[in-house]
Design an enzyme around this catalytic site. Structure first.
Site, PDB file in Angstrom:
ATOM      1  N   THR A  16     119.808  19.779  10.107  1.00 33.68           N
ATOM      2  CA  THR A  16     120.803  20.491  10.916  1.00 33.68           C
ATOM      3  C   THR A  16     122.131  19.780  10.733  1.00 33.68           C
ATOM      4  O   THR A  16     122.299  18.634  11.166  1.00 33.68           O
ATOM      5  CB  THR A  16     120.416  20.496  12.408  1.00 33.68           C
ATOM      6  OG1 THR A  16     119.144  21.127  12.563  1.00 33.68           O
ATOM      7  CG2 THR A  16     121.454  21.250  13.231  1.00 33.68           C
ATOM      8  N   LYS A  91     120.697  28.013  13.945  1.00 30.39           N
ATOM      9  CA  LYS A  91     120.115  26.810  14.542  1.00 30.39           C
ATOM     10  C   LYS A  91     120.992  26.293  15.683  1.00 30.39           C
ATOM     11  O   LYS A  91     120.487  25.850  16.729  1.00 30.39           O
ATOM     12  CB  LYS A  91     119.941  25.720  13.484  1.00 30.39           C
ATOM     13  CG  LYS A  91     119.460  24.380  14.021  1.00 30.39           C
ATOM     14  CD  LYS A  91     118.086  24.476  14.713  1.00 30.39           C
ATOM     15  CE  LYS A  91     117.654  23.128  15.305  1.00 30.39           C
ATOM     16  NZ  LYS A  91     117.266  22.155  14.279  1.00 30.39           N
ATOM     17  N   LYS A 159     123.763  14.940  18.557  1.00 36.13           N
ATOM     18  CA  LYS A 159     124.362  15.213  17.249  1.00 36.13           C
ATOM     19  C   LYS A 159     124.499  16.713  17.041  1.00 36.13           C
ATOM     20  O   LYS A 159     125.555  17.211  16.631  1.00 36.13           O
ATOM     21  CB  LYS A 159     123.495  14.577  16.155  1.00 36.13           C
ATOM     22  CG  LYS A 159     123.974  14.795  14.721  1.00 36.13           C
ATOM     23  CD  LYS A 159     123.295  15.967  14.044  1.00 36.13           C
ATOM     24  CE  LYS A 159     121.802  15.731  13.838  1.00 36.13           C
ATOM     25  NZ  LYS A 159     121.176  16.891  13.136  1.00 36.13           N
TER      26      LYS A 159
END
Length: 212
Positions: A16, A91, A159
């Site tokens: 990701t 995502k 993150k």
């Protein structure tokens, strides 16, 4: 890398990362004759072990079709979301729900505890109704047991949330709830809890309760 399924090499990136970085990397690879799919996943550590991940794929349709024999080995649900970067954007949308579901579970169970209810029975009841979610079913019991062992670490979600908030800023898409969750996780990181599971968010809610 996948070789032979398409003319030249294909890089399938299942991490990701920023959608803009994905597009930049894809363009650099294309200049060298290498195709790329961005294919981030969802499903937690159990999904990775069991091969039941959801894989969200961006990139050229013909490259996706060529790589279809490979992807179902890793995931149960494989969906082509569109052009390069679309997998990453999907995502990030997923992570908005992950974060907001987690704070909902933590608020709910802290409320139940404060009300003197049996937290385990509350989880059982709500898991069978409209309020059910993956977070409630899988992480709710861990919250109740004070089990903060990581399935997905706070620092990894943070993150992802930084990518989410950066993309939202570019899109002028307000995310007030996600911003709040990110700030609460900042507090956990400041306390040295970056490597615990995301369900430890309940401790931030409990601290707010003790200060009220």
């Amino acid at each position: 890398m996948v070789e032979g399924a398409h003319e030249g090499l294909v890089l399938i990136d299942m991490s990701t990362i920023s959608p803009s970085v994905t597009r930049s990397v894809s363009a650099s690879l294309a200049a060298k004759g290498v195709s790329m799919l961005d294919a981030p996943v969802s499903g937690g550590d159990s999904g990775a072990r069991d091969g039941t991940l959801t894989i969200m794929v961006g990139g050229p349709a013909q490259v996706f079709e060529a790589c279809l024999p490979v992807l179902p080995v890793l995931g149960q649900t494989v969906v082509h979301r569109g052009a390069t970067g679309a997998g990453q954007l999907t995502k990030l949308a997923n992570q908005i729900l992950v974060a907001c579901n987690m704070i909902g579970v933590c608020e709910c169970l802290n409320f139940a505890k404060k009300a003197g209810l049996d937290v385990g029975k509350v989880i059982d009841s709500l898991s069978a109704g409209a309020a059910s979610s993956w977070s409630l079913v899988n992480l709710g019991p861990k919250v109740g047991k004070r089990d903060f062992a990581p399935g997905f670490k706070v620092k990894l979600l943070q993150k992802d949330l930084r990518y989410v908030l950066s993309a939202a800023n570019e899109l002028n898409a307000p995310l007030p709830a996600t911003t709040l969750v990110h700030q609460l996780y900042n507090e956990l990181e400041a306390k040295g809890l970056a490597d615990v599971g995301t369900q430890a968010l309940v401790t931030a809610i409990e601290q707010m309760s003790s200060q009220a």
